[in-house]
Design a protein around this motif. Structure first.
Motif, short mmCIF file in Angstrom:
data_model
loop_
_atom_site.label_atom_id
_atom_site.label_comp_id
_atom_site.label_asym_id
_atom_site.label_seq_id
_atom_site.Cartn_x
_atom_site.Cartn_y
_atom_site.Cartn_z
N ARG A 176 -1.18 2.39 -14.87
CA ARG A 176 -1.43 1.05 -14.34
C ARG A 176 -2.90 0.67 -14.46
NH1 ARG A 176 1.65 -0.47 -8.76
NH2 ARG A 176 3.74 -0.58 -9.59
N ARG A 177 -3.78 1.60 -14.10
CA ARG A 177 -5.21 1.33 -14.18
C ARG A 177 -5.62 1.10 -15.62
NH1 ARG A 177 -6.86 6.33 -11.37
NH2 ARG A 177 -5.50 6.19 -9.59
N ILE A 189 0.84 -1.21 0.00
CA ILE A 189 0.00 0.00 0.00
C ILE A 189 0.87 1.25 0.00
CG2 ILE A 189 -1.62 1.35 1.39
CD1 ILE A 189 -2.85 -1.38 2.22
N ILE A 190 1.91 1.25 0.82
CA ILE A 190 2.81 2.41 0.88
C ILE A 190 3.51 2.60 -0.46
CG2 ILE A 190 4.87 3.36 1.98
CD1 ILE A 190 2.36 3.43 3.74
N ALA A 191 3.96 1.51 -1.08
CA ALA A 191 4.63 1.62 -2.37
C ALA A 191 3.67 2.19 -3.42
CB ALA A 191 5.13 0.25 -2.81
N TYR A 192 2.41 1.77 -3.40
CA TYR A 192 1.44 2.29 -4.36
C TYR A 192 1.16 3.77 -4.11
CZ TYR A 192 -2.77 2.78 -7.16
OH TYR A 192 -3.68 3.20 -8.09
N MET A 193 1.06 4.15 -2.85
CA MET A 193 0.79 5.54 -2.52
C MET A 193 1.94 6.46 -2.92
SD MET A 193 -1.14 5.07 1.12
CE MET A 193 -1.22 6.81 1.49
N ASP A 194 3.16 5.93 -2.97
CA ASP A 194 4.32 6.73 -3.35
C ASP A 194 4.43 6.94 -4.85
OD1 ASP A 194 5.10 7.11 -0.75
OD2 ASP A 194 6.55 5.45 -0.75
#
Length: 58
Positions: A28-29, A14-19
């Motif tokens: 990506r989407r 989650i942290i990696a995605y938020m960064d």
């Protein structure tokens, strides 16, 4: 994998995605949507129906 390890892993993801930047998130989407559309275009509802039958049987 224990529950504590799983929570650590998910928190890291989650942290990696938020960064990520907003442009990377959008790409990506978009890539994910294109991949889903391709499988539906080629196979239709067959994989979804098989998955539903499998879940119902188990």
């Amino acid at each position: 994998m224990s529950g504590n390890d799983y929570i650590k892993y998910m928190t890291g993801q989650i942290i990696a995605y938020m960064d990520l930047s907003t442009d990377e998130k959008k790409s990506r989407r978009k890539k994910h949507k294109e991949r889903d559309a391709l499988s539906n275009r080629w196979l239709g509802m067959v994989p979804f129906a098989m998955k539903m039958l499998w879940k119902k049987a188990n």
